[in-house]
Design an enzyme around this catalytic site. Structure first.
Site, PDB file in Angstrom:
ATOM      1  N   TYR A   1       0.822  -1.216   0.000  1.00  0.00           N
ATOM      2  CA  TYR A   1       0.000   0.000   0.000  1.00  0.00           C
ATOM      3  C   TYR A   1       0.857   1.268   0.000  1.00  0.00           C
ATOM      4  O   TYR A   1       0.429   2.312  -0.457  1.00  0.00           O
ATOM      5  CB  TYR A   1      -0.900   0.040   1.242  1.00  0.00           C
ATOM      6  CG  TYR A   1      -2.256  -0.603   1.080  1.00  0.00           C
ATOM      7  CD1 TYR A   1      -2.374  -1.934   0.702  1.00  0.00           C
ATOM      8  CD2 TYR A   1      -3.423   0.119   1.327  1.00  0.00           C
ATOM      9  CE1 TYR A   1      -3.612  -2.528   0.582  1.00  0.00           C
ATOM     10  CE2 TYR A   1      -4.672  -0.473   1.205  1.00  0.00           C
ATOM     11  CZ  TYR A   1      -4.765  -1.789   0.833  1.00  0.00           C
ATOM     12  OH  TYR A   1      -5.999  -2.362   0.714  1.00  0.00           O
TER      13      TYR A   1
ATOM     14  N   LYS B   1       3.045 -15.325   2.091  1.00  0.00           N
ATOM     15  CA  LYS B   1       3.174 -16.045   0.820  1.00  0.00           C
ATOM     16  C   LYS B   1       4.657 -16.343   0.642  1.00  0.00           C
ATOM     17  O   LYS B   1       5.286 -15.936  -0.336  1.00  0.00           O
ATOM     18  CB  LYS B   1       2.589 -15.181  -0.315  1.00  0.00           C
ATOM     19  CG  LYS B   1       2.491 -15.871  -1.653  1.00  0.00           C
ATOM     20  CD  LYS B   1       1.396 -16.914  -1.755  1.00  0.00           C
ATOM     21  CE  LYS B   1       1.459 -17.635  -3.091  1.00  0.00           C
ATOM     22  NZ  LYS B   1       0.510 -18.778  -3.186  1.00  0.00           N
TER      23      LYS B   1
HETATM   24  C1  IPM Z   1     -10.375  -1.109   4.139  1.00  0.00           C
HETATM   25  C2  IPM Z   1     -10.659  -0.451   2.818  1.00  0.00           C
HETATM   26  C3  IPM Z   1      -9.506   0.492   2.493  1.00  0.00           C
HETATM   27  C4  IPM Z   1      -8.246  -0.329   2.353  1.00  0.00           C
HETATM   28  C5  IPM Z   1      -9.738   1.391   1.270  1.00  0.00           C
HETATM   29  C6  IPM Z   1     -11.009   2.209   1.378  1.00  0.00           C
HETATM   30  C7  IPM Z   1      -8.561   2.297   1.011  1.00  0.00           C
HETATM   31  O1  IPM Z   1     -10.855  -1.409   1.839  1.00  0.00           O
HETATM   32  O2  IPM Z   1     -10.204  -0.378   5.128  1.00  0.00           O
HETATM   33  O3  IPM Z   1     -10.332  -2.329   4.186  1.00  0.00           O
HETATM   34  O4  IPM Z   1      -7.986  -0.907   1.289  1.00  0.00           O
HETATM   35  O5  IPM Z   1      -7.507  -0.406   3.324  1.00  0.00           O
END
Ligand code: IPM
Ligand code: MG
Length: 368
Positions: free
Chosen positions: A141, A191
């Protein structure tokens, strides 16, 4: 002492569910003898429209000042084409990053006879009570480089999955700590048959496990973990995993409980805490007063446990929710045996059940 709570309603159903959760927050604080100061600010698509940023500076400042934050949901189709940095989701991701909210706790359990609302067989899901602990400020992320390069038709895109030992260690420690207060079993998901990041993850998990001899540690590959969650969810107690795998597995876990509208979460760092329902902004059902407010309400319960150190109040909220579910449900979990209720009616019913209840029972034996 006065506690500050920041409410970030966000987009679409966000404001609907946080309005109900706020009622519960105020009543529960009263029961707990906690003096509250609440403040509201904008985040997500609405904040982008109003202030040109999905996380305006004043929102971030208010978040830094708060003892706890309640967030509704962010996102919507009209903002899908925006550049990555302006997207509503970026507001939430930046907030997690800025406040260093690295530990995301997503408990999935079946409340009362809600077992009949799951799409899975009753005998499979009955008695499920597990906790997904997701690393929230690292991994793919946030890893760099991240980009799309090249001209149309010849573009290449890349993201980077990266974890340092210290990042893995701190989240795995949270996993062991929570497992030690629950069923004393921790499943680390990775994984490592394919990814170097996961080889390191598994290695660190093994090393940290030496400090927790009373906890049984097992490792699963993420594909197998997803399968096991729907095959036999009761085998799990506490799961710890990275950001992307945790995002996916927590949605799978949500469906065991009947609806993603039931799943609360806590995102914790050393100095800040944010509570939010796991469901998204659900544009298709927004504005109709049909959204399930229980995930947001249960997130308030988690706020009492983790920020205010009042697990007894969380227990009282859970009892109130369980009681209401036996007679009333929103469409996502309605089965015909109960009455159909809207978002605000559900909130009102939980409020009544909570304030009618005698003083909260002691938290002995209740799991985090
Ligand atoms: C979650 C959501 C978020 C994520 C999005 C809205 C950015 O899916 O909190 O699980 O991917 O973390
Ligand atoms: Mg998600």
């Amino acid at each position: 002492m006065t506690k500050r709570v920041l409410i970030l309603p966000g987009d679409f159903v966000g404001p609907e569910v946080t309005a109900q959760a706020l009622k519960i927050l105020l009543a529960a604080a009263d029961m707990a003898g906690i003096e509250l100061e609440t403040e509201e600010a904008s985040i997500g698509g609405g904040a982008y429209e109003e202030h040109g940023s999905p996380l305006p500076e004043h929102t971030l400042e208010a978040a830094r000042r708060a003892d706890a934050i309640l967030l509704g949901a962010v996102g919507g189709p009209q903002w899908d084409a925006l550049p990555m940095d302006s997207k509503p989701e970026k507001g939430l991701l930046r907030l997690r990053e800025e406040l260093d909210l690295y530990a995301n706790l997503r408990p999935a359990r079946i409340y009362g006879d809600l077992v009949d609302a799951s799409t899975l067989k009753k005998e499979i899901v009955e008695g499920t009570d597990l906790m997904v602990i997701r690393e929230l400020t690292g991994g793919i992320y946030f890893g760099k480089p991240r980009e799309i390069v090249g001209s149309e038709g010849r573009r290449t895109a890349r993201n980077t999955m990266v974890y340092s030992e210290s990042e893995i260690e701190r989240i795995v420690r949270v996993g062991f700590d929570i497992a030690s207060k629950r069923g004393k079993r921790l499943c680390s998901v990775d994984k490592s048959n394919v990814l170097e990041v996961s080889v390191l993850w598994r290695d660190v998990a093994r090393r940290v496990s030496q400090d927790f001899p009373q906890i049984a540690l097992e490792h699963l590959y993420v594909d197998n973990a997803a399968m096991q969650l729907v095959r036999d969810p009761k085998q799990f107690d506490t799961i710890v995993t990275g950001n992307l795998f945790g995002d996916i597995l927590s949605d799978v876990a949500a469906m065991l409980t009947g609806s993603i509208g039931m799943l609360p979460s806590a995102s914790l760092g050393e100095n800040h805490a944010l509570y939010e329902p796991v469901h998204g902004s659900a544009p298709d059902i927004a504005g109709k007063d049909v959204a399930n407010p229980l995930a947001a309400i249960l997130s308030i319960g988690m706020m009492f446990r983790y920020t205010f150190d009042r697990a007894d109040i969380e227990d009282a909220i859970v009892s109130a929710v369980t009681e209401v579910l036996s007679t009333h449900r929103t469409p996502d979990i309605h089965t015909g045996k109960t009455r159909l209720a809207g978002c605000s009616e559900m909130g009102e019913l939980v409020l009544n059940a909570l304030t009618r209840a005698p003083l909260p029972r002691p938290a002995v034996g209740s799991k985090p």
